[in-house]
Write a protein that holds these residues in place. Structure first.
Motif, PDB file in Angstrom:
ATOM      1  N   ALA A 566       0.818  -1.210   0.000  1.00 14.81           N
ATOM      2  CA  ALA A 566       0.000   0.000   0.000  1.00 14.81           C
ATOM      3  C   ALA A 566       0.851   1.258   0.000  1.00 14.81           C
ATOM      4  O   ALA A 566       0.567   2.226  -0.733  1.00 14.81           O
ATOM      5  N   THR A 570       0.975   4.682  -2.430  1.00 13.89           N
ATOM      6  CA  THR A 570       0.716   6.048  -1.965  1.00 13.89           C
ATOM      7  C   THR A 570       1.946   6.946  -2.106  1.00 13.89           C
ATOM      8  O   THR A 570       1.811   8.158  -2.277  1.00 13.89           O
ATOM      9  N   VAL A 576      -4.624   1.598  -7.320  1.00 11.21           N
ATOM     10  CA  VAL A 576      -5.336   1.925  -6.076  1.00 11.21           C
ATOM     11  C   VAL A 576      -5.921   0.669  -5.445  1.00 11.21           C
ATOM     12  O   VAL A 576      -6.111   0.605  -4.222  1.00 11.21           O
ATOM     13  N   ALA A 577      -6.181  -0.340  -6.260  1.00  6.89           N
ATOM     14  CA  ALA A 577      -6.747  -1.583  -5.734  1.00  6.89           C
ATOM     15  C   ALA A 577      -5.840  -2.204  -4.680  1.00  6.89           C
ATOM     16  O   ALA A 577      -6.317  -2.847  -3.735  1.00  6.89           O
ATOM     17  N   VAL A 580      -6.678  -0.482  -1.431  1.00  8.78           N
ATOM     18  CA  VAL A 580      -7.969  -0.954  -0.917  1.00  8.78           C
ATOM     19  C   VAL A 580      -7.817  -2.332  -0.270  1.00  8.78           C
ATOM     20  O   VAL A 580      -8.334  -2.588   0.827  1.00  8.78           O
ATOM     21  N   ARG A 581      -7.102  -3.224  -0.956  1.00  7.56           N
ATOM     22  CA  ARG A 581      -6.887  -4.562  -0.397  1.00  7.56           C
ATOM     23  C   ARG A 581      -6.142  -4.485   0.934  1.00  7.56           C
ATOM     24  O   ARG A 581      -6.482  -5.177   1.908  1.00  7.56           O
ATOM     25  N   LEU A 583      -6.106  -1.981   3.054  1.00  7.04           N
ATOM     26  CA  LEU A 583      -6.993  -1.435   4.080  1.00  7.04           C
ATOM     27  C   LEU A 583      -7.925  -2.502   4.631  1.00  7.04           C
ATOM     28  O   LEU A 583      -8.172  -2.571   5.853  1.00  7.04           O
ATOM     29  N   LEU A 584      -8.431  -3.340   3.735  1.00  3.77           N
ATOM     30  CA  LEU A 584      -9.333  -4.404   4.187  1.00  3.77           C
ATOM     31  C   LEU A 584      -8.593  -5.405   5.071  1.00  3.77           C
ATOM     32  O   LEU A 584      -9.107  -5.820   6.125  1.00  3.77           O
TER      33      LEU A 584
END
Length: 618
Positions: A566, A570, A576-577, A580-581, A583-584
């Motif tokens: 991640a 950034t 961006v996926a 998201v992954r 964060l989950l």
């Protein structure tokens, strides 16, 4: 009592003494000390290669080569030294072989470059039938630092380009001779091509004028041909009439001469007789004056006629038969000549038309020829400009082009820039995990009074975690601010980087809280073990595919893998996926850790004799 009051109660324990406050400050600064110092230390080591001492030994003795009958001295070693001085990839130290060997063994030099004595001789062999490849020797000593050798190897390709930049001069001199003369020759040829172009331009104008003039000539020639045809036709008609007459006169000319002589004699006698008649009739005084005057008029007219007859007779007598025969032949020749003139005039007209067509083709073709001459001149000028100088120092900026004519075009979708910026996702993740390890050396994972009180297990567990979470968020922010402002992290997505860092510290502190709460001192050891496992399986230093199967198996199971993934997006950019992954996954670890911590708190409320005597405590 709420979890937040429990957290505040835990933090109030550190009031009253500077050492306690310093302990909290130290915990906050742990990620900065670990991650910040390491990133500072390794931010851009490849940007400082010109500070690494490297020895250069030039043992080349030079060579001679015969080019076009002239002997040329070449020295590739000297040219290489000049080239290296112009582009200081490393801190070049030009020393003897003995000094280089001693310095490499003692650690004074990280690498030595040796130009052998036959370097130029082998380059000179390129002009012969048995060419040999020249060599340059590189010597390393891993005892001086293996990583230093790796760093030197990473720029070896660029160093090769610098060497080849110097070598190309020697090679070109060997094959082509003096490049300066080549440049001058190309320049002169370009000037000649420009002059040729100008001359063709003038010729083009002349060709256009010639075509116009030949057009006029063709028109005039056609008119002459038409007139000649008409004259030939008229001459044919006249000759056809006159020639038979002349020939007849020639055939009967003797008789005509005789008749002309008789006529002349007759006219002369008649004229004499008139004179006698006049004397007889008008000689007396009684003669009629008017009649005599009229008679005299007749006599004068007869004299004139007699003179004309006598003249004509003289002409006839003076003209021979041969003259008339020649006149007849001349008439025939006139007819033939007029026909020849007409034929010639038509040929002239046809030739003028052909010449006009040719002049038109010439005028049309000259622009293409001029364009070709212009292209030739431009090409020769460009070629002269691209002939490199025989002085390597003049070509230092073109080292890559001269040393490596073919290059690989590389495109990076999301470039990290410096070495430290590329590794920052990994070391930020490690620094935040270390915070969780260090936090519970000072903080308590649970409030014992709350554990014995009526408050539910979930608030008690969260209350034990919140102090480290609050300090961790502050620690993550401090780390980000210092790395960004101090080192120039400059992430592509600032808020996303901060947000991910905050979630990471919350998750890691929750996991550390769980392990410390559930296992005590053993939990601290397990945190260290998990740190080691994540260091090796997160893919932060090397691609996961290059690691042993055990670490590839752990890679998708441990949270630091997703943190590194991640933060790469950034900071440098990417899909961006991946964020998201991450964060989950981190959210799942956070919620799961807090849920299990609540279960542990609930189990701790059942007092057991073993719980009163902790076997190991730090």
């Amino acid at each position: 009592m709420s979890p937040f009051k429990l957290a505040a109660t835990e933090l109030r324990r550190f009031r009253g003494h500077p050492i306690r406050t310093a302990a909290l400050v130290a915990i906050i600064l742990i990620p900065l000390v670990y991650g910040g110092l390491y990133l500072w230390f390794a931010w851009d080591p490849y940007g400082e290669l010109d500070q690494m001492p490297v020895a250069v030994v030039n043992e080349d003795t030079g060579a001679t080569v015969v080019v076009n009958g002239d002997t040329t001295q070449i020295n590739g070693g000297d040219q290489l030294v000049d080239q290296l001085k112009e582009d200081r990839i490393f801190d070049w130290q030009f020393v003897t072989a003995g000094e280089a060997q001693r310095g490499l063994e003692d650690g004074d030099y990280y690498m030595t470059i040796t130009v052998p004595e036959n370097f130029s001789a082998r380059l000179a062999s390129l002009s012969g039938t048995d060419p040999e490849q020249a060599t340059v020797e590189f010597d390393l000593n891993d005892a001086n630092g293996y990583v230093a050798g790796i760093m030197a190897s990473t720029v070896e390709s660029e160093l090769r380009n610098q060497i080849n930049t110097a070598v190309y001069v020697t090679f070109a001199t060997t094959i082509f001779g003096d490049l300066t003369e080549l440049n001058q020759g190309l320049t002169q040829a370009a000037d000649g091509a420009h002059q040729l172009s100008d001359g063709i331009g003038s010729a083009q104008t002349g060709a256009a004028q010639l075509e116009s003039g030949l057009g006029d000539l063709t028109a005039g020639a056609n008119e002459v041909a038409d007139g000649a045809d008409q004259v030939s036709d008229g001459v044919d008609q006249a000759v056809d009439v006159a020639q038979p007459v002349v020939q007849t006169l020639a055939d009967n000319w003797t008789q005509i001469q005789t008749g002309a002589a008789s006529a002349a004699d007759l006219a002369d006698r008649a004229n004499s007789d008139l004179d006698t008649v006049y004397s007889t009739l008008c000689g007396a005084d009684t003669a009629d004056a008017d009649a005599c005057a009229q008679l005299q008029t007749y006599i004068d007219d007869a004299d004139e006629v007699n003179n004309d007859i006598q003249t004509a007779n003289t002409t006839v007598q003076d003209t021979s038969t041969d003259t008339l025969d020649q006149a007849s032949n001349d008439l025939t020749d006139l007819k033939t000549g007029a026909a020849d003139v007409a034929t010639g005039a038509n040929q002239v007209a046809d030739a003028a038309a052909t010449a006009q067509t040719g002049a038109g083709d010439l005028a049309d073709g000259l622009p293409e020829l001029q364009d070709g001459a212009d292209t030739l001149a431009t090409s020769l000028t460009d070629a002269a400009e691209t002939v490199p100088s025989t002085n390597p120092a003049d070509d230092a900026d073109n080292a890559e082009a001269y040393g490596s004519p073919v290059t690989v075009q590389e495109d990076n979708l999301n470039p990290a820039g410096t070495y430290g910026r590329g590794l920052s996702p990994f070391f930020i993740a490690v620094a935040l995990w270390v915070f969780g390890l260090m936090a519970y050396f000072v903080l308590r994972p649970i409030n014992a009074r709350a554990l014995a009180g009526p408050l539910r297990s979930v608030p008690v567990a969260i209350g034990g975690w919140l102090p480290s979470a609050a300090l961790g968020v502050l620690s993550a922010l401090v780390l980000y601010v210092v790395v960004d402002l101090g080192l120039g992290l400059d992430p592509k997505y600032v808020l996303a980087t901060i947000g991910v860092s905050v979630l990471v510290i919350l998750t890691f502190s929750a996991m550390a809280h769980l392990l410390k709460l559930a296992l005590g001192t053993a939990g601290s050891l397990l945190i260290v073990v998990l740190l080691m496992l994540q260091l090796t399986s997160a893919g932060g230093l090397y691609p996961v595919e290059t690691t042993p199967a055990f670490f590839q198996f752990l890679h998708p199971l441990l949270p630091m893998s997703y943190v590194v993934d991640a933060l790469r997006v950034t900071i440098s950019g990417g899909e961006v996926a991946h964020v998201v992954r991450a964060l989950l996954v981190l959210g799942a670890y956070l919620v799961g850790s807090l849920a299990v911590s609540s279960v542990v708190v609930a189990s701790r409320r059942k007092w057991k004799p073993d719980g009163l005597n902790v076997p190991l405590q730090v």
